[in-house]
Design an enzyme around this catalytic site. Sequence first.
Site, PDB file in Angstrom:
ATOM      1  N   ASP A  11      -7.561  25.626 -22.992  1.00 35.17           N
ATOM      2  CA  ASP A  11      -7.741  24.527 -22.059  1.00 35.17           C
ATOM      3  C   ASP A  11      -6.995  23.326 -22.653  1.00 35.17           C
ATOM      4  OD1 ASP A  11      -8.997  22.893 -19.982  1.00 35.17           O
ATOM      5  OD2 ASP A  11     -10.220  22.097 -21.606  1.00 35.17           O
ATOM      6  N   ASP A  13      -7.411  19.316 -21.607  1.00 36.41           N
ATOM      7  CA  ASP A  13      -8.214  18.113 -21.772  1.00 36.41           C
ATOM      8  C   ASP A  13      -9.556  18.435 -22.418  1.00 36.41           C
ATOM      9  OD1 ASP A  13      -6.399  16.212 -20.351  1.00 36.41           O
ATOM     10  OD2 ASP A  13      -6.751  17.606 -18.718  1.00 36.41           O
TER      11      ASP A  13
END
Length: 216
Positions: A11, A13
Site C-alpha cells: 500500500d 499512504d
Amino acid sequence: MTIHAHALLFDNDGTLVSSLDSVERCWTAWAREYGITAEAFGRVELHGRTAVEIVGDLLPARLVPEAVARVEQLEVEDVPDGGVRLLPGTRAFLDSLPADRWAVVTSATRRLAEARLDAVGILPKALVCADDVTRGKPDPEPYLLAARQLGVDPARCVVFEDAPAGLRAGRAAGMTTVALATTHPAHELDADLVVADLSALSALVTGETVEIAVRG
C-alpha cells in the site's frame, strides 16, 4: 518471525509514505465547499478507501464524478506544500529489492499516486491504482491484479498495509499480510505479522525468494 515470498505488494499512504496531514486538509476543505456537516463527515471512514466510495457515502450519485475530480485536484495541488513524506525505513527497504519483485497497490487515483510517489522519489515498476479496478479494497481485486502484473502466484505474495480494509483485501487474495502500526493501533490490525513500520524489517533476496525478517 521470517516470511518467504516471491513478490512484495505495498500500500502507499500510511505504508510507504505519510499523507495524513494533506488528506485531512484537503478533505476538510472539500467538505466545506460541498456543504457537508462536520457530523456527517466524521461518520465516514477515509483511510484505505477510494475517493469514489467516500464521496458516494456523502453526496448524491449525480454529483460524485465532479466532486471526486475536485478533491483529487485539491490533493494533487497540496503535494508540493509538504503533502507527503517518506515513512521510516521505506527507502532502505525498497532499495534492497529488485524492481521486478515489488509493486505499489493504492486506493488513490493514478494521477494522485504518481504525484505523491514522484515527490519522494519512489518509482515502482508496477503500480495498481483506483483507476485500474472496479472494486477497491477491502475487495481482493487490487492485490490480485498486482500479482498478475508481476507474474507471481498470489500465495507467494506478501501484502504490506496500515489499514484494516487493506489487510482484509490481502487476506481475501490468499496472501500473507504484514501490518504497519503507522495510522492504527497494533491491536486493531489483524495480520500475520505486525510491526511499527518498515524500519523494523530487513529483506534478503536469494534467487526467486525474498526473505523478510524482523530486525533483532
